[in-house]
Design an enzyme around this catalytic site. Structure first.
Site: not given
Ligand SMILES: Nc1ncnc2c1ncn2[C@@H]1O[C@H](COP(=O)(O)OP(=O)(O)OP(=O)(O)O)[C@@H](O)[C@H]1O
Ligand SMILES: CC(C)(CO)[C@@H](O)C(=O)NCCC(=O)O
Ligand SMILES: [K+]
Length: 259
Positions: A109-110, A129
């Protein structure tokens, strides 16, 4: 058409890219045990619901959870009859190789964020992010991902407070009116909201100082707009950054004759 899959530690997002725009974005929670058939049931229900005619010919996956990749590969093979590109695997080319310590496997993702930020804004950029972790991804002048910062995510911190302290309830993040909370929920909201604001400001200014030249700051992830309301932290907020990076990486592999 291209199916882009961004599988994070909390949520998995599918988007359909028609070459010009994303036709839809579907979100489910991440479960390593979800089967190829279960993905398809969920996917086809929503596609039909939205009335989208998607003729998927290509798939690209970013997964921060290694165990889900196998089922996503089966899903892709069985239902779209194609082999997915998996970011971070040796057979998926990147426009510019990351420059990190040997043996380091940067999160895909990064890598996608770095490619997207470079495509839209050029180098000398930092992406913030907000996902399960709050990560800062630094993009050099030439577009290389050169590392950054990983901090615990906002929701993870709130959960940790709730699970580690018997008297602290579960609280949703929001911007409190005041810094000095006058009730338990207000105190927790203040700690997390203003604590993260300080963390973001502090880390960005230290990254800029260490990098030694002007940088653009791009916010992404669900909570970026909330933190932007508190203070001016980002030059831009782009919620589709990771997905955009996946489309650029896919196009690069196509242009190179790699797929
Ligand atoms: N105001 C808010 N309060 C709480 N949560 C929020 C708010 N706005 C958005 N979100 C949350 O942000 C999340 C979306 O963020 P994103 O997709 O970037 O990360 P993630 O899905 O939580 O994490 P990852 O990608 O690591 O699985 C959703 O789960 C949503 O519930
Ligand atoms: C840092 C997270 C958890 C963010 O999604 C992911 O990018 C990850 O598992 N990274 C591996 C380690 C690194 O990015 O150096
Ligand atoms: K993400």
């Amino acid at each position: 058409m291209l199916l882009t899959i961004d599988c994070g530690n909390t949520n998995t997002v599918f988007s359909i890219w028609d070459g010009t725009e994303f036709l839809c974005t579907l979100r489910t929670s991440t479960h390593h045990a979800r089967t190829a058939d279960a993905y398809f049931t969920w996917y086809s229900t929503l596609i039909n619901h939205y009335g989208i005619k998607a003729d998927i010919t290509d798939v690209i996956i970013s997964s921060t959870v290694p165990r889900v990749v196998w089922n996503l590969r089966v899903f892709t093979d069985r239902f779209f009859n194609c082999r997915p590109l998996v970011v971070g695997k040796p057979d998926c080319l990147l426009p510019v190789a990351p420059r990190v310590d040997q043996g380091t496997q940067p999160g895909p993702d990064r890598l996608a964020n770095a490619v997207a930020a470079y495509d839209r804004h050029g180098g000398n950029t930092v992406v913030v992010d907000f996902g399960t972790a709050t990560n800062f991804d630094v993009v050099a002048e030439d577009g290389a991902y050169v590392g950054g910062v990983i901090a615990p995510g906002v929701n993870l911190s709130l959960e940790a407070l709730h699970s580690g302290a018997a008297a602290l309830p579960h609280v949703d993040v929001s911007q409190p009116e005041r810094v000095i909370g006058t009730n338990t929920v207000g105190c927790i909201q203040s700690g997390v909201f203003w604590g993260y604001t300080g963390l973001i400001e502090g880390i960005i200014s230290r990254i800029k100082a260490e990098y030694g030249r002007p940088m653009k700051v791009v916010g992404t992830g669900g909570l970026a707009p909330l933190f932007e309301k508190g203070d001016h932290l980002f030059d831009t907020i782009e919620d589709d950054l990771t997905m955009h990076g996946l489309t650029v990486i896919h196009k690069y592999n196509k242009d190179q004759g790699n797929i």
